[in-house]
Write a protein that holds these residues in place. Structure first.
Motif, PDB file in Angstrom:
ATOM      1  N   ALA A  86      41.437 -54.472 -89.974  1.00 40.98           N
ATOM      2  CA  ALA A  86      41.499 -53.014 -90.180  1.00 40.98           C
ATOM      3  C   ALA A  86      40.609 -52.304 -89.155  1.00 40.98           C
ATOM      4  O   ALA A  86      40.973 -51.249 -88.626  1.00 40.98           O
ATOM      5  CB  ALA A  86      41.096 -52.662 -91.611  1.00 40.98           C
ATOM      6  N   GLU A  87      39.452 -52.892 -88.832  1.00 43.49           N
ATOM      7  CA  GLU A  87      38.606 -52.308 -87.771  1.00 43.49           C
ATOM      8  C   GLU A  87      39.327 -52.368 -86.428  1.00 43.49           C
ATOM      9  O   GLU A  87      39.353 -51.383 -85.682  1.00 43.49           O
ATOM     10  CB  GLU A  87      37.294 -53.096 -87.646  1.00 43.49           C
ATOM     11  N   GLU A  88      39.907 -53.526 -86.130  1.00 40.99           N
ATOM     12  CA  GLU A  88      40.536 -53.721 -84.818  1.00 40.99           C
ATOM     13  C   GLU A  88      41.748 -52.810 -84.624  1.00 40.99           C
ATOM     14  O   GLU A  88      42.018 -52.356 -83.516  1.00 40.99           O
ATOM     15  CB  GLU A  88      40.962 -55.181 -84.645  1.00 40.99           C
ATOM     16  N   VAL A 148      40.050 -48.553 -86.241  1.00 43.04           N
ATOM     17  CA  VAL A 148      38.779 -47.900 -85.902  1.00 43.04           C
ATOM     18  C   VAL A 148      38.358 -48.163 -84.449  1.00 43.04           C
ATOM     19  O   VAL A 148      38.028 -47.224 -83.718  1.00 43.04           O
ATOM     20  CB  VAL A 148      37.662 -48.346 -86.875  1.00 43.04           C
ATOM     21  N   TYR A 149      38.401 -49.428 -84.021  1.00 44.73           N
ATOM     22  CA  TYR A 149      37.953 -49.727 -82.656  1.00 44.73           C
ATOM     23  C   TYR A 149      38.754 -48.946 -81.588  1.00 44.73           C
ATOM     24  O   TYR A 149      38.152 -48.413 -80.650  1.00 44.73           O
ATOM     25  CB  TYR A 149      38.012 -51.238 -82.379  1.00 44.73           C
ATOM     26  N   PRO A 150      40.095 -48.860 -81.705  1.00 48.55           N
ATOM     27  CA  PRO A 150      40.825 -48.086 -80.683  1.00 48.55           C
ATOM     28  C   PRO A 150      40.390 -46.614 -80.638  1.00 48.55           C
ATOM     29  O   PRO A 150      40.338 -46.011 -79.566  1.00 48.55           O
ATOM     30  CB  PRO A 150      42.291 -48.205 -81.104  1.00 48.55           C
ATOM     31  N   GLU A 184      33.408 -61.357 -81.378  1.00 49.45           N
ATOM     32  CA  GLU A 184      32.518 -61.796 -82.467  1.00 49.45           C
ATOM     33  C   GLU A 184      33.290 -61.981 -83.773  1.00 49.45           C
ATOM     34  O   GLU A 184      32.957 -62.858 -84.572  1.00 49.45           O
ATOM     35  CB  GLU A 184      31.365 -60.811 -82.646  1.00 49.45           C
ATOM     36  N   HIS A 185      34.304 -61.149 -84.003  1.00 55.12           N
ATOM     37  CA  HIS A 185      35.156 -61.351 -85.196  1.00 55.12           C
ATOM     38  C   HIS A 185      35.788 -62.740 -85.124  1.00 55.12           C
ATOM     39  O   HIS A 185      35.807 -63.485 -86.098  1.00 55.12           O
ATOM     40  CB  HIS A 185      36.295 -60.325 -85.246  1.00 55.12           C
ATOM     41  N   TYR A 186      36.328 -63.048 -83.957  1.00 54.93           N
ATOM     42  CA  TYR A 186      36.994 -64.341 -83.774  1.00 54.93           C
ATOM     43  C   TYR A 186      36.010 -65.491 -84.016  1.00 54.93           C
ATOM     44  O   TYR A 186      36.322 -66.455 -84.728  1.00 54.93           O
ATOM     45  CB  TYR A 186      37.613 -64.413 -82.372  1.00 54.93           C
ATOM     46  N   HIS A 221      24.573 -60.932 -87.105  1.00 48.76           N
ATOM     47  CA  HIS A 221      24.389 -60.431 -85.744  1.00 48.76           C
ATOM     48  C   HIS A 221      25.451 -59.366 -85.421  1.00 48.76           C
ATOM     49  O   HIS A 221      25.145 -58.296 -84.899  1.00 48.76           O
ATOM     50  CB  HIS A 221      24.479 -61.611 -84.767  1.00 48.76           C
ATOM     51  N   HIS A 222      26.685 -59.659 -85.772  1.00 52.61           N
ATOM     52  CA  HIS A 222      27.779 -58.722 -85.494  1.00 52.61           C
ATOM     53  C   HIS A 222      27.604 -57.416 -86.273  1.00 52.61           C
ATOM     54  O   HIS A 222      27.759 -56.324 -85.720  1.00 52.61           O
ATOM     55  CB  HIS A 222      29.125 -59.369 -85.836  1.00 52.61           C
ATOM     56  N   VAL A 223      27.273 -57.534 -87.547  1.00 48.65           N
ATOM     57  CA  VAL A 223      27.120 -56.345 -88.398  1.00 48.65           C
ATOM     58  C   VAL A 223      25.987 -55.464 -87.864  1.00 48.65           C
ATOM     59  O   VAL A 223      26.099 -54.234 -87.830  1.00 48.65           O
ATOM     60  CB  VAL A 223      26.886 -56.768 -89.873  1.00 48.65           C
ATOM     61  N   GLU A 248      24.985 -55.200 -84.718  1.00 48.84           N
ATOM     62  CA  GLU A 248      25.470 -54.481 -83.523  1.00 48.84           C
ATOM     63  C   GLU A 248      26.426 -53.364 -83.901  1.00 48.84           C
ATOM     64  O   GLU A 248      26.398 -52.281 -83.319  1.00 48.84           O
ATOM     65  CB  GLU A 248      26.178 -55.470 -82.577  1.00 48.84           C
ATOM     66  N   GLU A 249      27.277 -53.657 -84.880  1.00 41.36           N
ATOM     67  CA  GLU A 249      28.247 -52.645 -85.292  1.00 41.36           C
ATOM     68  C   GLU A 249      27.530 -51.419 -85.873  1.00 41.36           C
ATOM     69  O   GLU A 249      27.842 -50.283 -85.522  1.00 41.36           O
ATOM     70  CB  GLU A 249      29.189 -53.260 -86.335  1.00 41.36           C
ATOM     71  N   GLU A 250      26.561 -51.681 -86.744  1.00 42.39           N
ATOM     72  CA  GLU A 250      25.892 -50.568 -87.430  1.00 42.39           C
ATOM     73  C   GLU A 250      24.875 -49.854 -86.544  1.00 42.39           C
ATOM     74  O   GLU A 250      24.602 -48.673 -86.746  1.00 42.39           O
ATOM     75  CB  GLU A 250      25.231 -51.071 -88.722  1.00 42.39           C
TER      76      GLU A 250
HETATM   77 FE   LIG Z   1      33.387 -55.742 -87.027  1.00 41.30          FE
END
Ligand SMILES: [Fe+2]
Ligand SMILES: [Fe+2]
Length: 195
Positions: free
Chosen positions: A47-49, A52-54, A73-75, A106-108, A110-112
């Protein structure tokens, strides 16, 4: 009043972390919890990809590398989760699950700390709410699709949706012989037979 995309994404991060804590504490049924984490994490990431990301790249073209990095990082997180999932009955589970939780953490962060603040700076409140609705709809649709696949054909649904790289990783974990020369369909078939 509709919630904005940032609030919804952060709430979902907290819900996922609560599930991670349950697994780490050894509470509840490990296999069921890992399934729930897999479904929620996959729906959240897709759902992010897609929604939101675009929109972030559109509003802030300079963020494209950061967003691409986040998708990678999702992958990685999904690969680590699959490894842990294959080890639910093994003494190596805790170690594998810890590696997955660290990657997501780590991913969360960076995202936040970077990605979502860039979105907040780039668009207005109305747009954040539109994106929130789009994120939630896509996430709900994906969670529904997962439930259908689980009710219908068992793990075959997962195999049909997996990419060749993902199938190859699964074949490697399952130690399927001859995997390096197999096509995507052959890998899926070998994994199905292996179950
Ligand atoms: Fe994410
Ligand atoms: Fe996220």
């Amino acid at each position: 009043m509709a919630a904005d995309a940032i609030t919804l994404i952060e709430q979902d991060h907290r819900a996922l972390e609560a599930l991670f804590d349950q697994v780490t504490a050894g509470e509840g049924d490990r296999v069921a919890l890992i399934q729930q984490i897999t479904d929620r994490l996959t729906a959240h990431a897709r759902a992010e990809e897609t929604e939101v990301y675009p929109a972030i790249v559109q509003a802030r073209p300079g963020e494209d590398e950061e967003v691409e990095h986040a998708e990678h990082e999702h992958y990685e997180a999904e690969t680590l989760l699959r490894k842990a999932r294959n080890l639910t009955a093994s003494p190596h589970f805790d170690e594998a699950f810890e590696a997955f939780v660290a990657a997501v953490g780590h991913h969360v962060e960076e995202e936040e700390q970077q990605i979502l603040p860039a979105l907040r700076d780039a668009v207005d409140t109305e747009r954040l709410k539109q994106l929130g609705a789009a994120f939630e709809q896509a996430r709900a649709r994906l969670l529904g699709a997962d439930a259908d696949a689980a009710a219908g054909s068992g793990s075959d649904g997962d195999l049909e949706q997996a990419t060749k790289t993902e199938l190859y990783e699964m074949a490697k974990d399952a130690e399927i012989p001859g995997r390096s020369t197999m096509t995507k369909d052959e890998l899926a078939e070998a994994l199905r037979d292996n179950h």
